[in-house]
Design an enzyme around this catalytic site. Structure first.
Site, PDB file in Angstrom:
ATOM      1  CE  LYS A 113       1.487  -1.830   4.256  1.00 40.79           C
ATOM      2  NZ  LYS A 113       0.244  -1.855   3.420  1.00 40.79           N
ATOM      3  CD  GLU A 182       2.962  -2.307  -3.501  1.00 41.13           C
ATOM      4  OE1 GLU A 182       2.531  -2.254  -2.505  1.00 41.13           O
ATOM      5  OE2 GLU A 182       3.039  -3.607  -4.396  1.00 41.13           O
TER       6      GLU A 182
HETATM    7  O1  KIV Z   1       1.330  -6.557   2.159  1.00 42.38           O
HETATM    8  C1  KIV Z   1       2.454  -6.137   1.937  1.00 42.38           C
HETATM    9  O2  KIV Z   1       3.611  -7.199   1.851  1.00 42.38           O
HETATM   10  C2  KIV Z   1       2.527  -4.743   1.445  1.00 42.38           C
HETATM   11  C3  KIV Z   1       4.061  -4.174   1.162  1.00 42.38           C
HETATM   12  C4  KIV Z   1       4.446  -4.916  -0.308  1.00 42.38           C
HETATM   13  C5  KIV Z   1       4.294  -2.725   1.391  1.00 42.38           C
HETATM   14  O3  KIV Z   1       1.901  -3.986   1.902  1.00 42.38           O
END
Ligand code: KIV
Length: 282
Positions: A113, A182
């Site tokens: 991600k 988010e």
């Molecule tokens: O780091 C994390 O937990 C996240 C989520 C809140 C999407 O990026």
């Protein structure tokens, strides 16, 4: 067999909600996986939740890989996504590819991600062309906290809502397989979800996203930080239960009510006598 990104895509097409949970260790991953969570995100929120930093900024590749490996070992079915830490994908394309590859090759994750929209679209495109599935992340992006200035919702003004819509489109065009939204208004998340062919995963983005993410310690009531109701819901108060159990343990050790002789291993009395004789002879 683990879920694949095409199965995650099919869930959107069938209207089946995608359940994602952010977690960081073997033990939680095992429980989460057995409970039927579809995607485990090893988030860089690791920095605050598990390592005690005051933001995700100091989190390193080595820390993320260490925890990603543990989550992969603990899970069998869930798709595992590794969150690329701050400045591991922005400086130079080669470095971004090498770091993303480490999540897949060393960490055992199935995807990475990245935070950002149009500004990281080229990087997303390159990673995808190398065979690395990418989940995007727009809205409140904590890695940009020094620029954002606060943890407030994003996309609440006309300009920022339009920008988020364009960011989402750019990530999809670059080949992202899903996008985290988010802390954005539910109505905006609904529109983005409708416009995109790929799934949206909401956190603080209302009920209409294709899936939802929460941080495991938040839903279990383990953290001490206040989490606003727009973002999270507590399903248990494990923090209180753990504190109670540990203070009982402390009391019992102090009072020598645990362990008792019943909690110990037997040894033949003649061996004990011989040992006592030997000890006394010394
Ligand atoms: O780091 C994390 O937990 C996240 C989520 C809140 C999407 O990026």
């Amino acid at each position: 067999m683990r879920l694949t990104i095409s199965q995650i895509q099919q869930m959107k097409e069938k209207g089946e909600k995608i359940v994602m949970l952010t977690a960081y260790d073997y033990l939680s991953a095992k429980l989460i996986d057995e409970a039927g969570v579809d995607v485990i995100l090893v988030g860089d929120s690791l920095g605050m939740v598990m390592l005690g930093y005051d933001s995700p900024i100091p989190v390193t590749m080595e820390e993320m890989l260490h925890h990603t490996k543990a989550v992969v070992r603990g899970s069998r079915r869930a798709l595992v996504v590794g969150d690329m830490p701050f400045m591991t994908y922005q400086v130079e394309m080669g470095e971004a590819i090498r770091n993303a590859a480490r999540f897949i090759q060393e960490g055992g994750a199935q995807a990475v991600k990245l935070e950002g929209g149009q500004n990281i679209a080229e990087t997303v495109k390159r990673l995808v062309s190398c065979g690395i599935p990418v989940m995007g992340h727009i809205g409140l992006t904590p890695q940009y906290m020094h620029q954002l200035g606060d943890y407030a919702a994003r996309g609440t003004s006309r300009e920022s809502a339009l920008r988020l819509l364009e960011d989402a489109r750019a990530l999809q065009a670059a080949g992202a397989f899903a996008i985290v939204l988010e802390s954005v208004p539910a109505d905006l998340a609904t529109i983005i979800t409708r416009v995109l062919a790929i799934p949206t995963i909401g956190v603080g983005a209302g009920p209409d996203c294709d899936g939802q993410d929460q941080v495991v310690s938040d839903i279990l009531g383990l953290g001490t930080e206040f989490v606003p109701k727009e973002i999270s819901k507590r399903y248990a108060s494990l923090g209180d239960a753990i504190k109670r159990a540990i203070s009982d343990y402390v009391k019992e050790i102090k009072a020598v009510t645990f362990p008792t002789r019943e909690h110990s291993y037997p040894i033949a009395p003649e061996i004990v006598r011989e040992l006592e004789d030997l000890a006394l002879a010394d």
